[in-house]
Write a protein that holds these residues in place. Structure first.
Motif, PDB file in Angstrom:
ATOM      1  N   ASP A  20      -3.104 -11.231   0.314  1.00  0.00           N
ATOM      2  CA  ASP A  20      -4.031 -10.301   0.954  1.00  0.00           C
ATOM      3  C   ASP A  20      -5.442 -10.835   0.710  1.00  0.00           C
ATOM      4  OD1 ASP A  20      -5.299  -8.080   2.047  1.00  0.00           O
ATOM      5  OD2 ASP A  20      -4.336  -6.629   0.726  1.00  0.00           O
ATOM      6  N   CYS A  31       0.601  -3.308  15.216  1.00  0.00           N
ATOM      7  CA  CYS A  31      -0.199  -2.564  14.242  1.00  0.00           C
ATOM      8  C   CYS A  31      -0.881  -1.363  14.896  1.00  0.00           C
ATOM      9  CB  CYS A  31      -1.234  -3.492  13.619  1.00  0.00           C
ATOM     10  SG  CYS A  31      -2.313  -2.674  12.442  1.00  0.00           S
ATOM     11  N   ASP A  37      -5.322  -3.477   6.896  1.00  0.00           N
ATOM     12  CA  ASP A  37      -4.113  -3.634   6.084  1.00  0.00           C
ATOM     13  C   ASP A  37      -2.897  -3.869   6.980  1.00  0.00           C
ATOM     14  OD1 ASP A  37      -5.384  -3.280   3.588  1.00  0.00           O
ATOM     15  OD2 ASP A  37      -5.354  -1.113   3.872  1.00  0.00           O
ATOM     16  N   GLN A  97      -3.001  -7.428   8.013  1.00  0.00           N
ATOM     17  CA  GLN A  97      -2.552  -8.287   6.913  1.00  0.00           C
ATOM     18  C   GLN A  97      -1.021  -8.301   6.852  1.00  0.00           C
ATOM     19  OE1 GLN A  97      -4.519 -10.175   4.558  1.00  0.00           O
ATOM     20  NE2 GLN A  97      -6.072  -9.736   6.085  1.00  0.00           N
ATOM     21  N   PHE A  98      -0.415  -7.125   6.967  1.00  0.00           N
ATOM     22  CA  PHE A  98       1.040  -7.043   6.915  1.00  0.00           C
ATOM     23  C   PHE A  98       1.667  -7.793   8.087  1.00  0.00           C
ATOM     24  CE2 PHE A  98       5.159  -4.925   7.592  1.00  0.00           C
ATOM     25  CZ  PHE A  98       5.722  -5.150   6.347  1.00  0.00           C
ATOM     26  N   LEU A 100       4.121 -10.157  -0.461  1.00  0.00           N
ATOM     27  CA  LEU A 100       2.704  -9.965  -0.145  1.00  0.00           C
ATOM     28  C   LEU A 100       2.022  -9.559  -1.441  1.00  0.00           C
ATOM     29  CD1 LEU A 100       1.278  -8.116   2.933  1.00  0.00           C
ATOM     30  CD2 LEU A 100       0.198  -7.953   0.709  1.00  0.00           C
ATOM     31  N   LEU A 103      -0.886  -0.522   1.139  1.00  0.00           N
ATOM     32  CA  LEU A 103       0.286  -1.023   1.859  1.00  0.00           C
ATOM     33  C   LEU A 103       1.522  -0.190   1.546  1.00  0.00           C
ATOM     34  CD1 LEU A 103      -0.659  -4.693   1.244  1.00  0.00           C
ATOM     35  CD2 LEU A 103      -0.392  -3.692   3.505  1.00  0.00           C
ATOM     36  N   ALA A 160       4.152  -0.170   4.126  1.00  0.00           N
ATOM     37  CA  ALA A 160       4.739  -1.442   4.531  1.00  0.00           C
ATOM     38  C   ALA A 160       6.240  -1.409   4.275  1.00  0.00           C
ATOM     39  CB  ALA A 160       4.097  -2.585   3.746  1.00  0.00           C
ATOM     40  N   GLN A 187       9.117  -2.569   2.803  1.00  0.00           N
ATOM     41  CA  GLN A 187       9.402  -3.508   1.720  1.00  0.00           C
ATOM     42  C   GLN A 187      10.813  -4.084   1.808  1.00  0.00           C
ATOM     43  OE1 GLN A 187       7.821  -3.189  -2.119  1.00  0.00           O
ATOM     44  NE2 GLN A 187       6.066  -1.985  -1.475  1.00  0.00           N
ATOM     45  N   VAL A 229       5.970  -6.054  -1.711  1.00  0.00           N
ATOM     46  CA  VAL A 229       4.533  -5.942  -1.955  1.00  0.00           C
ATOM     47  C   VAL A 229       4.314  -5.751  -3.453  1.00  0.00           C
ATOM     48  CG1 VAL A 229       2.429  -4.618  -1.467  1.00  0.00           C
ATOM     49  CG2 VAL A 229       4.160  -4.926   0.335  1.00  0.00           C
TER      50      VAL A 229
END
Length: 149
Positions: free
Chosen positions: A6, A93, A104, A107-108, A119, A127, A130, A132, A137
């Protein structure tokens, strides 16, 4: 293992913040272990701006400042690959309500784009949504506890 950094990880290092020593250890170990490191192209732009600002604050002027900036950026590129983000990733996104902070989400999506297994971030809470199952993460502390003796 492919590890996506990140932007805040490199900011931590460059600005010598609280976790900078941990980040340095992680980057050093990742290189030793042959882990492949990635960052986003947007993160590279941000790092360019921050390093240049720092050099200006130190009173450095061109052409010396530009040469030092290029040297630092070349070093970063020697340890990190750059992950792109295409229109589809950006739209994914924008169409996802899970990320309150769009940066964010970008970034993901960049981490997904490069096939990251992990990440690494300073602000794991950013995140929290996110998936996982796709990418693990971790914070620097969690990474050190899990992967480095």
């Amino acid at each position: 293992m492919i590890i996506f950094l990140d932007t805040n990880i490199l900011v931590e290092l460059i600005e010598r913040r609280n976790n900078s020593d941990k980040v340095f250890v992680i980057l050093d170990k990742c290189r030793e272990l042959g882990n492949c490191l990635y960052m986003s192209v947007g993160g590279f732009y941000t790092i360019t701006y921050l390093v240049d600002r720092h050099l200006k604050q130190e009173g450095k002027n061109n052409p010396e400042r530009l040469q030092e900036l290029k040297s630092i950026l070349k070093y970063i590129l020697s340890i990190c690959n750059i992950s792109s983000l295409d229109k589809e990733g950006i739209m994914s996104c924008l169409n996802n309500d899970d990320f309150v902070d769009l940066e964010d989400g970008y970034q993901f999506q960049s981490a997904l784009y490069c096939g990251a297994d992990l990440l690494l971030t300073i602000n794991k809470k950013d995140l929290i949504h996110a998936d996982q199952t796709l990418i693990k993460v971790l914070t620097p502390d969690e990474y050190l506890e899990t992967y480095i003796d």
